[in-house]
Design an enzyme around this catalytic site. Sequence first.
Site, short mmCIF file in Angstrom:
data_model
loop_
_atom_site.label_atom_id
_atom_site.label_comp_id
_atom_site.label_asym_id
_atom_site.label_seq_id
_atom_site.Cartn_x
_atom_site.Cartn_y
_atom_site.Cartn_z
N CYS A 113 -52.15 7.13 3.95
CA CYS A 113 -51.66 6.87 5.32
C CYS A 113 -52.61 7.39 6.39
CB CYS A 113 -50.29 7.48 5.51
SG CYS A 113 -49.11 6.88 4.30
N HIS A 257 -49.03 7.39 12.80
CA HIS A 257 -48.76 6.61 11.60
C HIS A 257 -47.24 6.43 11.52
CE1 HIS A 257 -48.00 5.49 7.56
NE2 HIS A 257 -47.58 6.68 7.20
N ASN A 287 -43.03 1.29 6.73
CA ASN A 287 -44.25 2.10 6.61
C ASN A 287 -45.30 1.24 5.89
OD1 ASN A 287 -46.25 3.83 5.65
ND2 ASN A 287 -44.84 5.52 5.24
N1 COA Z 1 -30.22 4.13 -0.34
C1 COA Z 1 -29.11 4.84 -0.54
N2 COA Z 1 -29.11 6.10 -1.01
C2 COA Z 1 -30.30 6.64 -1.29
C3 COA Z 1 -31.51 5.95 -1.10
C4 COA Z 1 -31.43 4.64 -0.62
N3 COA Z 1 -32.51 3.89 -0.41
N4 COA Z 1 -32.52 6.76 -1.47
C5 COA Z 1 -32.00 7.93 -1.87
N5 COA Z 1 -30.64 7.85 -1.76
C6 COA Z 1 -29.66 8.86 -2.09
C7 COA Z 1 -30.16 9.94 -2.99
O1 COA Z 1 -30.09 9.51 -4.34
C8 COA Z 1 -29.22 11.07 -2.70
O2 COA Z 1 -28.04 10.86 -3.42
P1 COA Z 1 -27.25 12.10 -4.07
O3 COA Z 1 -26.89 13.00 -2.92
O4 COA Z 1 -26.10 11.45 -4.72
O5 COA Z 1 -28.23 12.72 -5.02
C9 COA Z 1 -28.88 10.88 -1.23
O6 COA Z 1 -29.27 9.53 -0.90
C10 COA Z 1 -29.60 11.84 -0.30
O7 COA Z 1 -30.92 11.90 -0.74
P2 COA Z 1 -31.89 12.93 -0.08
O8 COA Z 1 -33.18 12.91 -0.81
O9 COA Z 1 -31.19 14.22 0.14
O10 COA Z 1 -32.05 12.23 1.35
P3 COA Z 1 -32.85 12.77 2.55
O11 COA Z 1 -31.92 13.05 3.67
O12 COA Z 1 -33.82 13.83 2.17
O13 COA Z 1 -33.69 11.47 2.93
C11 COA Z 1 -35.82 10.46 2.73
C12 COA Z 1 -34.54 10.87 2.01
C13 COA Z 1 -36.74 9.80 1.72
C14 COA Z 1 -35.46 9.42 3.80
C15 COA Z 1 -36.45 11.71 3.38
O14 COA Z 1 -36.64 12.71 2.43
C16 COA Z 1 -37.72 11.42 4.06
O15 COA Z 1 -37.73 10.82 5.12
N6 COA Z 1 -38.88 11.85 3.50
C17 COA Z 1 -40.18 11.47 3.99
C18 COA Z 1 -40.51 10.11 3.47
C19 COA Z 1 -41.73 9.51 4.10
O16 COA Z 1 -41.81 9.37 5.28
N7 COA Z 1 -42.69 9.13 3.27
C20 COA Z 1 -43.89 8.52 3.69
C21 COA Z 1 -44.81 9.54 4.24
S1 COA Z 1 -46.31 8.86 4.69
#
Ligand code: COA
Length: 330
Positions: A113, A257, A287
């Site tokens: 990225c 980004h 993204n």
């Molecule tokens: N749809 C529905 N539920 C989903 C899901 C989706 N697409 N993806 C994950 N979940 C679920 C998980 O399985 C989890 O379920 P559980 O509580 O039963 O285990 C629940 O949602 C919460 O997951 P969690 O990982 O705690 O969510 P979060 O609040 O941390 O959000 C992200 C997840 C990925 C959105 C967050 O961690 C994030 O924004 N990270 C950065 C990602 C990013 O920007 N990456 C690119 C960088 S360049």
Amino acid sequence: MYRSKIAGIGKNVPEKIITNFDLEKMMDTSNEWIIERTGIHERRFVTQPCGCAELALPACEQAIADAGIEKTDIELIIVATTTPEHQFPGTSSFLQAQLDLKGVPTLDIRVQCSGFVYGLSIADQFIKTGQYQYILLVGAEIQSVGLDLTTEGRDIAVLFGDGAGAAIISRSDNDSEILSTHLFGDGKHAMDLSIDAPIGYECPRISKEMIDEGRQFPQMNGRQVFKHAITRFPEAVREALKANNWSIEDVDMVVPHQANMRITEAIAKRLGLPLEKVFSNIHKYGNTTAASIPLALADACEEKKIQRGDKVVLAAFGSGFTWASAAIIW
Ligand code: COA
């Protein structure tokens, strides 16, 4: 020493729009979950076999026209991509052939990225030393064909999209200028956002077992990525400000980004920036990794959110981890 500038910009995205409702049909997810956690409403996916070079070609032609140059003026092609069409050679070789620019050197960079800002820094050095006058810099990604579009891969699959952006970096003879670039990395977190297979030190590099285990799909420690992103983005922006004696109020637009809208909001808050001064188009493209900043720049220009003479800061964070910033007079 010469001065450099972004002389032209262009973009290209596949026509096919994939909404969150389309994803609901492929995996256990919901429009509400995706919008609340990421701000993404839709993204673009290619619908037929297409490499990054092919996707980037119209963006390059736009950037060349926008810069008011001929394609034969280009002296170096730099491509940033996480999703090259082949393990080797790089996408830049395919792009050079498609542009019919035989003899022009080609360079792929692999910092995910952060690729566009790293590429901008590399181009800037070549222009400053006088080695080249016109460089084509591309960020292009086709993520869709490499995602696990089932419930198993939903945490990542809902984030990414396909797209390409291109810029002409040239010698500057007016007020427009790339004033500074700052690049950073921390390889300790290399596996927190990565693709495991093919594995370079195993023979064979890819096996049926690896595929059965889904190791060819990207994996992410989402919380770790989030935590680092909201710290590293503001740090990179502050480096850009410090190097140019700018205060945050001096900046007309930060173009980050497009990782995730929640990350963008956290950056704005930490920097004390109103959201109107942080450009975002993640709602429509998701993204797009290395393509996201040039895509955002192209949209920001089209929407007249940035205009010639504006003070613009670019900031990136991504897999590696890598992060970077650039301060520009647009
Ligand atoms: N749809 C529905 N539920 C989903 C899901 C989706 N697409 N993806 C994950 N979940 C679920 C998980 O399985 C989890 O379920 P559980 O509580 O039963 O285990 C629940 O949602 C919460 O997951 P969690 O990982 O705690 O969510 P979060 O609040 O941390 O959000 C992200 C997840 C990925 C959105 C967050 O961690 C994030 O924004 N990270 C950065 C990602 C990013 O920007 N990456 C690119 C960088 S360049």
